[in-house]
Design an enzyme around this catalytic site. Sequence first.
Site, PDB file in Angstrom:
ATOM      1  N   GLY A   1      40.163  23.699  42.598  1.00 55.13           N
ATOM      2  CA  GLY A   1      39.263  22.549  42.393  1.00 55.13           C
ATOM      3  C   GLY A   1      37.820  23.009  42.307  1.00 55.13           C
ATOM      4  O   GLY A   1      36.927  22.344  42.843  1.00 55.13           O
TER       5      GLY A   1
ATOM      6  N   TYR B   1      32.136  30.146  26.715  1.00 53.41           N
ATOM      7  CA  TYR B   1      31.598  30.742  27.952  1.00 53.41           C
ATOM      8  C   TYR B   1      30.433  31.688  27.656  1.00 53.41           C
ATOM      9  O   TYR B   1      29.642  31.991  28.557  1.00 53.41           O
ATOM     10  CB  TYR B   1      32.655  31.553  28.710  1.00 53.41           C
ATOM     11  CG  TYR B   1      33.884  30.810  29.184  1.00 53.41           C
ATOM     12  CD1 TYR B   1      33.976  29.424  29.124  1.00 53.41           C
ATOM     13  CD2 TYR B   1      34.957  31.521  29.716  1.00 53.41           C
ATOM     14  CE1 TYR B   1      35.124  28.778  29.542  1.00 53.41           C
ATOM     15  CE2 TYR B   1      36.100  30.871  30.152  1.00 53.41           C
ATOM     16  CZ  TYR B   1      36.190  29.500  30.062  1.00 53.41           C
ATOM     17  OH  TYR B   1      37.326  28.872  30.485  1.00 53.41           O
TER      18      TYR B   1
ATOM     19  N   ASP C   1      40.793  35.797  31.189  1.00 54.98           N
ATOM     20  CA  ASP C   1      40.696  34.558  30.402  1.00 54.98           C
ATOM     21  C   ASP C   1      39.233  34.217  30.151  1.00 54.98           C
ATOM     22  O   ASP C   1      38.499  33.866  31.074  1.00 54.98           O
ATOM     23  CB  ASP C   1      41.385  33.432  31.179  1.00 54.98           C
ATOM     24  CG  ASP C   1      41.368  32.104  30.438  1.00 54.98           C
ATOM     25  OD1 ASP C   1      42.398  31.764  29.834  1.00 54.98           O
ATOM     26  OD2 ASP C   1      40.323  31.423  30.447  1.00 54.98           O
TER      27      ASP C   1
ATOM     28  N   PRO D   1      42.434  25.988  39.916  1.00 53.61           N
ATOM     29  CA  PRO D   1      43.473  25.727  40.930  1.00 53.61           C
ATOM     30  C   PRO D   1      42.885  25.490  42.323  1.00 53.61           C
ATOM     31  O   PRO D   1      43.563  24.940  43.181  1.00 53.61           O
ATOM     32  CB  PRO D   1      44.325  27.006  40.904  1.00 53.61           C
ATOM     33  CG  PRO D   1      43.390  28.060  40.406  1.00 53.61           C
ATOM     34  CD  PRO D   1      42.504  27.378  39.413  1.00 53.61           C
TER      35      PRO D   1
ATOM     36  N   ARG E   1      37.146  38.447  47.361  1.00 50.35           N
ATOM     37  CA  ARG E   1      37.913  37.252  46.972  1.00 50.35           C
ATOM     38  C   ARG E   1      38.836  37.548  45.791  1.00 50.35           C
ATOM     39  O   ARG E   1      39.969  37.075  45.747  1.00 50.35           O
ATOM     40  CB  ARG E   1      36.963  36.110  46.614  1.00 50.35           C
ATOM     41  CG  ARG E   1      36.194  35.586  47.807  1.00 50.35           C
ATOM     42  CD  ARG E   1      35.236  34.501  47.349  1.00 50.35           C
ATOM     43  NE  ARG E   1      34.503  33.924  48.462  1.00 50.35           N
ATOM     44  CZ  ARG E   1      33.509  33.057  48.317  1.00 50.35           C
ATOM     45  NH1 ARG E   1      33.133  32.674  47.101  1.00 50.35           N
ATOM     46  NH2 ARG E   1      32.894  32.567  49.366  1.00 50.35           N
TER      47      ARG E   1
ATOM     48  N   VAL F   1      36.788  33.582  33.822  1.00 48.49           N
ATOM     49  CA  VAL F   1      35.357  33.899  33.924  1.00 48.49           C
ATOM     50  C   VAL F   1      34.473  32.742  33.453  1.00 48.49           C
ATOM     51  O   VAL F   1      33.337  32.949  33.035  1.00 48.49           O
ATOM     52  CB  VAL F   1      34.998  35.213  33.176  1.00 48.49           C
ATOM     53  CG1 VAL F   1      35.615  36.411  33.878  1.00 48.49           C
ATOM     54  CG2 VAL F   1      35.432  35.182  31.704  1.00 48.49           C
TER      55      VAL F   1
ATOM     56  N   SER G   1      36.589  34.240  40.534  1.00 48.73           N
ATOM     57  CA  SER G   1      35.628  34.589  41.580  1.00 48.73           C
ATOM     58  C   SER G   1      34.761  35.722  41.067  1.00 48.73           C
ATOM     59  O   SER G   1      35.203  36.520  40.237  1.00 48.73           O
ATOM     60  CB  SER G   1      36.329  35.010  42.871  1.00 48.73           C
ATOM     61  OG  SER G   1      35.346  35.428  43.807  1.00 48.73           O
TER      62      SER G   1
ATOM     63  N   HIS H   1      40.209  24.952  22.763  1.00 50.40           N
ATOM     64  CA  HIS H   1      39.651  24.718  24.099  1.00 50.40           C
ATOM     65  C   HIS H   1      39.849  23.277  24.569  1.00 50.40           C
ATOM     66  O   HIS H   1      40.092  23.030  25.749  1.00 50.40           O
ATOM     67  CB  HIS H   1      38.175  25.124  24.117  1.00 50.40           C
ATOM     68  CG  HIS H   1      37.689  25.581  25.452  1.00 50.40           C
ATOM     69  ND1 HIS H   1      36.681  26.486  25.612  1.00 50.40           N
ATOM     70  CD2 HIS H   1      38.076  25.254  26.707  1.00 50.40           C
ATOM     71  CE1 HIS H   1      36.462  26.686  26.905  1.00 50.40           C
ATOM     72  NE2 HIS H   1      37.298  25.948  27.582  1.00 50.40           N
TER      73      HIS H   1
ATOM     74  N   SER I   1      44.576  23.762  25.067  1.00 46.33           N
ATOM     75  CA  SER I   1      44.078  23.528  26.416  1.00 46.33           C
ATOM     76  C   SER I   1      43.592  22.087  26.509  1.00 46.33           C
ATOM     77  O   SER I   1      43.065  21.539  25.534  1.00 46.33           O
ATOM     78  CB  SER I   1      42.923  24.493  26.722  1.00 46.33           C
ATOM     79  OG  SER I   1      42.429  24.288  28.035  1.00 46.33           O
TER      80      SER I   1
HETATM   81  P1  A2P Z   1      32.840  32.715  43.812  1.00 44.30           P
HETATM   82  O1  A2P Z   1      32.984  32.930  42.335  1.00 44.30           O
HETATM   83  O2  A2P Z   1      31.407  32.627  44.252  1.00 44.30           O
HETATM   84  O3  A2P Z   1      33.634  33.706  44.622  1.00 44.30           O
HETATM   85  P2  A2P Z   1      38.519  27.531  40.696  1.00 44.30           P
HETATM   86  O4  A2P Z   1      39.418  28.735  40.544  1.00 44.30           O
HETATM   87  O5  A2P Z   1      39.242  26.293  41.110  1.00 44.30           O
HETATM   88  O6  A2P Z   1      37.687  27.297  39.469  1.00 44.30           O
HETATM   89  O7  A2P Z   1      37.514  27.840  41.901  1.00 44.30           O
HETATM   90  C1  A2P Z   1      36.534  28.836  41.770  1.00 44.30           C
HETATM   91  C2  A2P Z   1      35.523  28.678  42.891  1.00 44.30           C
HETATM   92  O8  A2P Z   1      36.119  29.014  44.132  1.00 44.30           O
HETATM   93  C3  A2P Z   1      34.355  29.592  42.710  1.00 44.30           C
HETATM   94  O9  A2P Z   1      33.204  28.892  43.094  1.00 44.30           O
HETATM   95  C4  A2P Z   1      34.618  30.763  43.647  1.00 44.30           C
HETATM   96  O10 A2P Z   1      33.422  31.258  44.175  1.00 44.30           O
HETATM   97  C5  A2P Z   1      35.445  30.125  44.732  1.00 44.30           C
HETATM   98  N1  A2P Z   1      36.491  31.047  45.242  1.00 44.30           N
HETATM   99  C6  A2P Z   1      37.362  31.746  44.529  1.00 44.30           C
HETATM  100  N2  A2P Z   1      38.215  32.438  45.310  1.00 44.30           N
HETATM  101  C7  A2P Z   1      37.841  32.153  46.589  1.00 44.30           C
HETATM  102  C8  A2P Z   1      38.328  32.572  47.857  1.00 44.30           C
HETATM  103  N3  A2P Z   1      39.366  33.393  47.974  1.00 44.30           N
HETATM  104  N4  A2P Z   1      37.697  32.088  48.961  1.00 44.30           N
HETATM  105  C9  A2P Z   1      36.650  31.240  48.860  1.00 44.30           C
HETATM  106  N5  A2P Z   1      36.145  30.814  47.686  1.00 44.30           N
HETATM  107  C10 A2P Z   1      36.738  31.268  46.553  1.00 44.30           C
END
Ligand code: A2P
Length: 275
Positions: free
Chosen positions: A192, A57, A52, A190, A237, A27, A232, A112, A140
Amino acid sequence: MLDKSVIGGEQRTLADGNAIPLLGLGVWQVPDGAECERAVRWALEAGYRHIDTAQAYGNEGSVGQALRDSGIPREEVFITTKFYPARRDPAAEIEGSLRRLGVDQVDLYIIHWPQNGPTWAWPGMEAARERGHTRSIGVSNFSAQELDEVIAIAGTPPAINQVQFSPFEYRRSLLAACETRNVAVEAYSPLGTGRHLSDATVARVAEGVGRTAAQVLLRWCLQRGTIVLSKSTHRERIEQNAQIFDFTLSDDDMATLDALDVTGGTDRARERKWW
Ligand code: A2P
């Protein structure tokens, strides 16, 4: 159809004997309040059993609220928070986390980032564990070298190192160093932070297996032996990102993704530090 038992059930046993679900909801950058509460609620409804958060945060309160609202027994959800290393005393700071989260104990408490060096905060982390305020402790953003420095002074060694990890940041030497020391790697960012989703190679692999780019990137982490944190705030998603236990990437696909690495297989945790 979502198989919730599988998502919640896929676990790894850490060096200290505690079990951790392989998939967690992260988050980071989700503001405290309704948006964070919704994301955590949707994740718990989708079968996630691992959340997590971090002192930095500012959203531990919402995580705790969503957890209570879910009605899921506390012991069924793995909660991580992180010591904000601009503060001095991890054992004191966790008390604020427990209050904000509304729990007696977290499952994992990690430093962290190694601000002002990798070792000074560790005795306070161990004190937090000895007081029963956390079940496991870890770090981390620690390089292999920093990990060794902590292990050298530790009574209880770190069980986890949470680092930025993806095919593009395939820290092969760091992963190997962690495996040798029985430290589990957790992959953060993961996708990016979203940038890797539009890569043409990832898209080609995804098309080949009939999955989304996000699912392929998350699955790659699992097959490389890490725990994976996905972030997300969108319900569909969050659900999609949990569908990663019902397919396998072939050796060829894994090798194709491995080749995307731009770190040179580093044993460092970061290319650029913010501390
Ligand atoms: P959102 O929170 O608006 O859904 P990471 O895990 O590398 O930090 O990436 C997180 C980013 O990827 C967030 O901006 C999230 O947007 C977006 N994201 C997460 N899951 C998906 C998905 N399945 N498809 C498209 N974008 C995604």
